[in-house]
Design a protein around this motif. Structure first.
Motif, PDB file in Angstrom:
ATOM      1  N   TYR A  47       0.946  -1.026   0.042  1.00 12.22           N
ATOM      2  CA  TYR A  47       0.085   0.084   0.164  1.00 12.22           C
ATOM      3  C   TYR A  47       0.858   1.237   0.061  1.00 12.22           C
ATOM      4  CZ  TYR A  47      -4.214  -2.920   1.005  1.00 12.22           C
ATOM      5  OH  TYR A  47      -5.198  -3.687   1.060  1.00 12.22           O
ATOM      6  N   ARG A 106     -26.246  -1.446  12.927  1.00 15.30           N
ATOM      7  CA  ARG A 106     -25.785  -2.908  13.756  1.00 15.30           C
ATOM      8  C   ARG A 106     -25.645  -2.912  15.191  1.00 15.30           C
ATOM      9  NH1 ARG A 106     -28.271  -5.371  10.777  1.00 15.30           N
ATOM     10  NH2 ARG A 106     -27.603  -6.706   8.955  1.00 15.30           N
ATOM     11  N   TYR A 137     -17.774   0.652  -0.402  1.00 14.46           N
ATOM     12  CA  TYR A 137     -16.920  -0.072  -1.458  1.00 14.46           C
ATOM     13  C   TYR A 137     -16.564   1.067  -2.346  1.00 14.46           C
ATOM     14  CZ  TYR A 137     -16.686  -4.797   0.362  1.00 14.46           C
ATOM     15  OH  TYR A 137     -16.629  -6.116   0.921  1.00 14.46           O
ATOM     16  N   ASP A 148     -14.519   3.927  -1.113  1.00 15.66           N
ATOM     17  CA  ASP A 148     -13.210   3.568  -0.828  1.00 15.66           C
ATOM     18  C   ASP A 148     -12.379   3.565  -2.209  1.00 15.66           C
ATOM     19  OD1 ASP A 148     -11.039   2.446   0.569  1.00 15.66           O
ATOM     20  OD2 ASP A 148     -12.220   0.842   1.700  1.00 15.66           O
ATOM     21  N   ARG A 156     -14.575  -9.494  -2.653  1.00 16.52           N
ATOM     22  CA  ARG A 156     -15.148  -9.370  -1.475  1.00 16.52           C
ATOM     23  C   ARG A 156     -16.855  -9.228  -1.606  1.00 16.52           C
ATOM     24  NH1 ARG A 156     -11.933  -8.420   3.067  1.00 16.52           N
ATOM     25  NH2 ARG A 156     -13.088  -7.153   4.636  1.00 16.52           N
ATOM     26  N   ASP A 211     -19.336 -11.805   0.178  1.00 13.94           N
ATOM     27  CA  ASP A 211     -20.451 -11.370   1.047  1.00 13.94           C
ATOM     28  C   ASP A 211     -21.816 -11.607   0.764  1.00 13.94           C
ATOM     29  OD1 ASP A 211     -20.677  -9.992   3.527  1.00 13.94           O
ATOM     30  OD2 ASP A 211     -21.438  -8.053   2.480  1.00 13.94           O
ATOM     31  N   LYS A 256     -27.129 -16.332   5.190  1.00 14.99           N
ATOM     32  CA  LYS A 256     -27.789 -16.264   6.219  1.00 14.99           C
ATOM     33  C   LYS A 256     -29.069 -15.586   6.137  1.00 14.99           C
ATOM     34  CE  LYS A 256     -24.703 -13.140   7.392  1.00 14.99           C
ATOM     35  NZ  LYS A 256     -23.699 -11.959   7.777  1.00 14.99           N
ATOM     36  N   TYR A 257     -29.471 -14.772   5.168  1.00 12.96           N
ATOM     37  CA  TYR A 257     -30.778 -14.173   5.260  1.00 12.96           C
ATOM     38  C   TYR A 257     -31.869 -14.660   4.122  1.00 12.96           C
ATOM     39  CZ  TYR A 257     -28.018 -10.768   7.742  1.00 12.96           C
ATOM     40  OH  TYR A 257     -27.060 -10.274   8.808  1.00 12.96           O
TER      41      TYR A 257
HETATM   42  N1  LIG Z   1      -8.152  -0.728   2.299  1.00 10.89           N
HETATM   43  C1  LIG Z   1      -8.444  -2.020   2.159  1.00 10.89           C
HETATM   44  O1  LIG Z   1      -7.681  -2.826   1.817  1.00 10.89           O
HETATM   45  C2  LIG Z   1      -9.819  -2.758   2.248  1.00 10.89           C
HETATM   46  C3  LIG Z   1     -10.761  -1.806   2.969  1.00 10.89           C
HETATM   47  N2  LIG Z   1     -11.897  -2.397   3.128  1.00 10.89           N
HETATM   48  C4  LIG Z   1     -13.101  -1.374   3.624  1.00 10.89           C
HETATM   49  O2  LIG Z   1     -13.315  -1.944   4.915  1.00 10.89           O
HETATM   50  C5  LIG Z   1     -14.705  -1.556   4.988  1.00 10.89           C
HETATM   51  C6  LIG Z   1     -15.502  -2.816   5.817  1.00 10.89           C
HETATM   52  O3  LIG Z   1     -15.782  -4.107   4.540  1.00 10.89           O
HETATM   53  P1  LIG Z   1     -16.156  -5.209   4.479  1.00 10.89           P
HETATM   54  O4  LIG Z   1     -16.056  -5.818   6.027  1.00 10.89           O
HETATM   55  O5  LIG Z   1     -15.817  -6.048   3.322  1.00 10.89           O
HETATM   56  O6  LIG Z   1     -17.623  -5.057   4.436  1.00 10.89           O
HETATM   57  P2  LIG Z   1     -18.893  -4.375   5.061  1.00 10.89           P
HETATM   58  O7  LIG Z   1     -18.376  -3.567   6.079  1.00 10.89           O
HETATM   59  O8  LIG Z   1     -19.677  -3.782   3.930  1.00 10.89           O
HETATM   60  O9  LIG Z   1     -19.669  -5.429   5.775  1.00 10.89           O
HETATM   61  C7  LIG Z   1     -20.469  -6.293   5.195  1.00 10.89           C
HETATM   62  C8  LIG Z   1     -21.545  -6.840   5.956  1.00 10.89           C
HETATM   63  O10 LIG Z   1     -22.272  -5.761   6.456  1.00 10.89           O
HETATM   64  C9  LIG Z   1     -23.720  -6.151   6.557  1.00 10.89           C
HETATM   65  N3  LIG Z   1     -24.543  -5.886   5.790  1.00 10.89           N
HETATM   66  C10 LIG Z   1     -24.714  -5.601   4.370  1.00 10.89           C
HETATM   67  N4  LIG Z   1     -25.597  -5.309   3.697  1.00 10.89           N
HETATM   68  C11 LIG Z   1     -26.413  -4.777   4.765  1.00 10.89           C
HETATM   69  C12 LIG Z   1     -27.668  -3.832   4.873  1.00 10.89           C
HETATM   70  N5  LIG Z   1     -28.074  -3.721   3.682  1.00 10.89           N
HETATM   71  N6  LIG Z   1     -27.979  -3.445   6.088  1.00 10.89           N
HETATM   72  C13 LIG Z   1     -27.348  -3.852   7.082  1.00 10.89           C
HETATM   73  N7  LIG Z   1     -26.192  -4.402   7.141  1.00 10.89           N
HETATM   74  C14 LIG Z   1     -25.863  -4.977   6.132  1.00 10.89           C
HETATM   75  C15 LIG Z   1     -23.760  -7.702   6.535  1.00 10.89           C
HETATM   76  O11 LIG Z   1     -23.218  -8.390   7.723  1.00 10.89           O
HETATM   77  P3  LIG Z   1     -24.191  -8.560   8.982  1.00 10.89           P
HETATM   78  O12 LIG Z   1     -25.693  -8.635   8.190  1.00 10.89           O
HETATM   79  O13 LIG Z   1     -23.904 -10.118   9.265  1.00 10.89           O
HETATM   80  O14 LIG Z   1     -24.192  -7.660  10.043  1.00 10.89           O
HETATM   81  C16 LIG Z   1     -22.345  -7.919   5.546  1.00 10.89           C
HETATM   82  O15 LIG Z   1     -21.989  -9.259   5.817  1.00 10.89           O
HETATM   83  C17 LIG Z   1     -15.215  -0.944   3.831  1.00 10.89           C
HETATM   84  O16 LIG Z   1     -15.501   0.250   3.672  1.00 10.89           O
HETATM   85  C18 LIG Z   1     -14.053  -1.369   2.763  1.00 10.89           C
HETATM   86  O17 LIG Z   1     -14.009  -0.428   1.721  1.00 10.89           O
HETATM   87  C19 LIG Z   1     -12.085  -3.649   3.006  1.00 10.89           C
HETATM   88  C20 LIG Z   1     -11.009  -4.431   2.524  1.00 10.89           C
HETATM   89  C21 LIG Z   1      -9.873  -4.115   1.974  1.00 10.89           C
END
Ligand SMILES: NC(=O)C1=CN([C@@H]2O[C@H](COP(=O)(O)OP(=O)(O)OC[C@H]3O[C@@H](n4cnc5c(N)ncnc54)[C@H](OP(=O)(O)O)[C@@H]3O)[C@@H](O)[C@H]2O)C=CC1
Ligand SMILES: CC(C)=CCC[C@@H](C)[C@H]1CC=C2C3=C(CC[C@@]21C)[C@@]1(C)CC[C@H](O)C(C)(C)[C@@H]1CC3
Length: 588
Positions: A441, A485, A521, A524, A556, A560, A567-568
């Motif tokens: 990075y 959440r 995303y 990002d 990813r 997901d 799950k849902y």
């Molecule tokens: N710089 C880097 O290298 C990286 C950065 N990132 C960043 O990290 C952050 C987190 O990413 P990541 O963990 O991949 O994914 P998210 O934070 O998007 O988490 C996904 C989870 O959010 C919940 N979700 C999905 N849709 C909804 C909805 N409509 N309403 C409520 N909950 C929902 C679900 O979990 P549940 O329902 O179980 O709560 C799902 O599994 C992001 O901003 C990403 O851009 C990620 C990877 C690499």
């Protein structure tokens, strides 16, 4: 609560709505206006119950022994949402979800079901008011005079009979998890490819004409990789970060409920850690420490960190073999050593309270990334004989610093991300956190040291605006989901529409999460673009992060999607029908 029967903090038995099953709950409070107690179940579910539906633990235990003899209990099984979803371990969650959704929306209204469900609003919960949305009314019909406020269950975790509350998931369910990353063959490939790729880009960036499509430069002699001092510095750095992590400074945050219902505590003092690290680095430079060592020994530092990540992964693999099934993630147990080593199996490996995954994800690599960028700025000044770093270098440094500082400032939000909630800790994350992040990075800053790119003021302004737009989308959407959440009844979110799911968790379907399925995303990716633009278009290498990131996030997102569909079930399909695009509106 001086005049009420049960006091805040009391452990009592609460009746599950619509059934005669009782579970151990903790009293959180009492509302004199509605005469309801707010209680929390072991899996994190919060409900409001009438006093008559609460019993003392001692009175309950006598009657709970002969479960099967109670006709009311037998009858209630089919009515309780908890029983419905756990009756047969062979049923898929999708099927379960479908059942539950049908229960709350009769089939005759199937076509209007989506409309009904998406109109559910997050309102502060009081007794059923006439204006409440249909789904809530429907579920009230099923549940009787209860106020189902929220259920914070993780995935398929459900309230269960008390004696089953701590039961580990059925091994069959664990073994049925599909393999990611190309399965077993894929794991061999990634194990070799990822370190090779880091080496490739590090060797490329030093070339006069670096290119991602060039043939790999000749390998340096083996002893060029090794430097004992570099290993010493890396160990010191990790220990220093570990020390800051364990200091009793900052908040203790609760993670999401585990399958057992337990919530782990995390010391979220990342911001403190980066501030102290910056002060220490500043003092060191002031005292004459030459940080450009990082630039001149980049390969050796990367090798040392790689060795540490491999040792850590071996340790993680071995300890996961001894972990109980409740401590394991749903992946990483294919039985193939290489796949399981790569994917990781234990969900939250800890040494006492020291959470290895959380620490590695948020501290040495992330803060190390900023330190390396800073060292590159000093190296640029030295190599190009400048009094100050170039605009391009300043932008790259500030943008990425903002990204990391923001991540650490909002450290609690990481606890609702995929990595923390679902992924096991193995080579992929250990290597990703410790080697991939700090040593790839930082490529833009590394590139600029020997490949200057001058920027006009309008170009600087345009890039800054782009970065801020990306950051705004990224932060707002992540915070919205995190807040939802953590507390679905948050009054600040009451304007948002949601889709209820059979797990009790809802899905946001308006606000940022109604624009695309992964607005975070999108933000990002816009930021990633702003990080590469300062390096210009002469070479592809500084665009590597952008290209990698598109691949990472698309993959990813699909991981997901499968996980959320599992799950849902049908609720997720409804969400996807309502929110059509994944990351970029009208494009993808
Ligand atoms: N710089 C880097 O290298 C990286 C950065 N990132 C960043 O990290 C952050 C987190 O990413 P990541 O963990 O991949 O994914 P998210 O934070 O998007 O988490 C996904 C989870 O959010 C919940 N979700 C999905 N849709 C909804 C909805 N409509 N309403 C409520 N909950 C929902 C679900 O979990 P549940 O329902 O179980 O709560 C799902 O599994 C992001 O901003 C990403 O851009 C990620 C990877 C690499
Ligand atoms: C190819 C390979 C080895 C992949 C491993 C992926 C990891 C590098 C990334 C997985 C998720 C990450 C996150 C961040 C850094 C990269 C990894 C570890 C993150 C900590 C960066 C800072 C952000 O603000 C964040 C906290 C949102 C983010 C979380 C996910």
């Amino acid at each position: 609560m001086p005049t009420v029967k049960y006091q805040k903090g009391d452990t009592v038995m609460g009746r599950w709505p619509g059934s005669s099953l009782y579970y151990e709950v903790k009293v959180l409070g009492f509302k004199p206006r509605t005469q309801l107690y707010t209680v929390i179940y072991k899996d994190g579910t919060e409900l409001e119950l009438k006093e008559q539906d609460i019993k003392s633990v001692s009175g309950f235990q006598t009657r709970s022994r002969s479960r099967s003899r109670s006709p009311s209990r037998r009858r209630s099984r089919s009515r309780s949402p908890a029983r419905t979803t756990r009756r047969s371990s062979s049923r898929t969650t999708a099927a379960v979800a479908a059942t539950a959704v049908t229960e709350s929306a009769p089939s005759s209204r199937r076509d209007s079901k989506l409309k009904d469900t998406v109109e559910v609003r997050l309102s502060p919960l009081v007794s059923a008011a006439a204006s409440e949305a249909k789904v809530e009314a429907e579920s009230e019909k099923n549940q009787g005079p209860y106020n189902l406020r929220r259920r914070k269950a993780d995935g398929d975790a459900k309230p269960e009979l008390l004696e089953k509350a701590k039961a580990p998931p059925a091994p069959a369910a664990i073994h049925s998890t599909p393999l990611d990353f190309g399965g077993k063959i894929g794991a061999y490939f990634w194990l070799l490819f990822l370190p090779a790729w880091v080496l490739f880009v590090i060797l490329q960036v030093n070339l006069k004409d670096p290119s991602l499509v060039n043939a790999p430069p000749p390998l340096p002699p083996l002893d060029a990789f090794w430097d004992a001092q570099a290993l010493g510095f890396v160990i010191l750095w990790i220990l220093f970060q570990a020390l800051l992590y364990i200091l009793p400074v900052g908040k203790l945050s609760e993670g999401m409920p585990l399958r057992s219902g337990e919530r782990l505590k995390y010391r979220t003092n990342g911001f403190f850690a980066i501030v102290v690290s910056a002060i220490v680095a500043g003092i060191a430079v002031h005292q004459g420490v030459d940080l450009t060592y990082v630039h001149s020994h980049f390969l050796q530092l990367a090798t040392a960190t790689f060795i540490i990540s491999v040792l850590l992964s071996i340790y993680l693999y071995v300890r996961s073999r001894y972990a109980s099934s409740a401590e394991l993630a749903l992946g990483g147990n294919s039985g193939n050593v290489v796949y399981d080593f790569f994917k990781g199996h234990e969900l939250n490996p800890r040494i006492k309270n020291f959470d290895l995954k959380f620490f590695c994800e948020m501290r040495p690599g992330l803060i190390g990334w900023c330190l390396i960028n800073f060292a590159m700025a000093l190296a640029e000044m030295k190599q190009q004989n400048l009094d100050a770093p170039s605009y391009a270098m300043i932008l790259v440094n500030l943008f990425q610093l903002l990204y990391v500082v923001d991540g650490l400032w909002n450290e609690e939000a990481i606890l609702t991300t995929m990595d923390l909630m679902h992924d096991g800790f193995g080579f992929m994350l250990a290597f990703g956190d410790l080697v991939w992040v700090p040593f790839t990075y930082t490529l833009q800053a590394y590139y600029l040291v020997s490949h200057p790119n001058s920027l006009s003021l309008p170009a600087v302004t345009a890039i800054v605006i782009l970065k801020l737009i990306g950051f705004y989308i990224f932060r707002k959407s992540n915070s919205e989901k995190n807040a939802f959440r953590r507390n679905p009844s948050d009054p600040k979110l009451s304007h948002l529409k949601t889709i209820p799911t059979a797990t009790g968790k809802s899905l946001l379907v308006s606000g940022w999460w109604g624009v695309v399925r992964h607005p975070n995303y999108l933000g990002d990716l816009i930021m990633a673009l702003a990080w590469s633009l300062p390096c210009g278009f002469s070479h592809l290498l500084p665009w590597y992060y952008m290209i990698y990131f598109i691949i990472l996030l698309v993959h990813r997102d699909s991981r997901d999607m499968s996980e959320c569909r599992r799950k849902y079930g049908s609720a997720w399909d409804e969400y996807c029908r309502t929110v059509r695009y994944r990351i970029i509106p009208r494009v993808y």
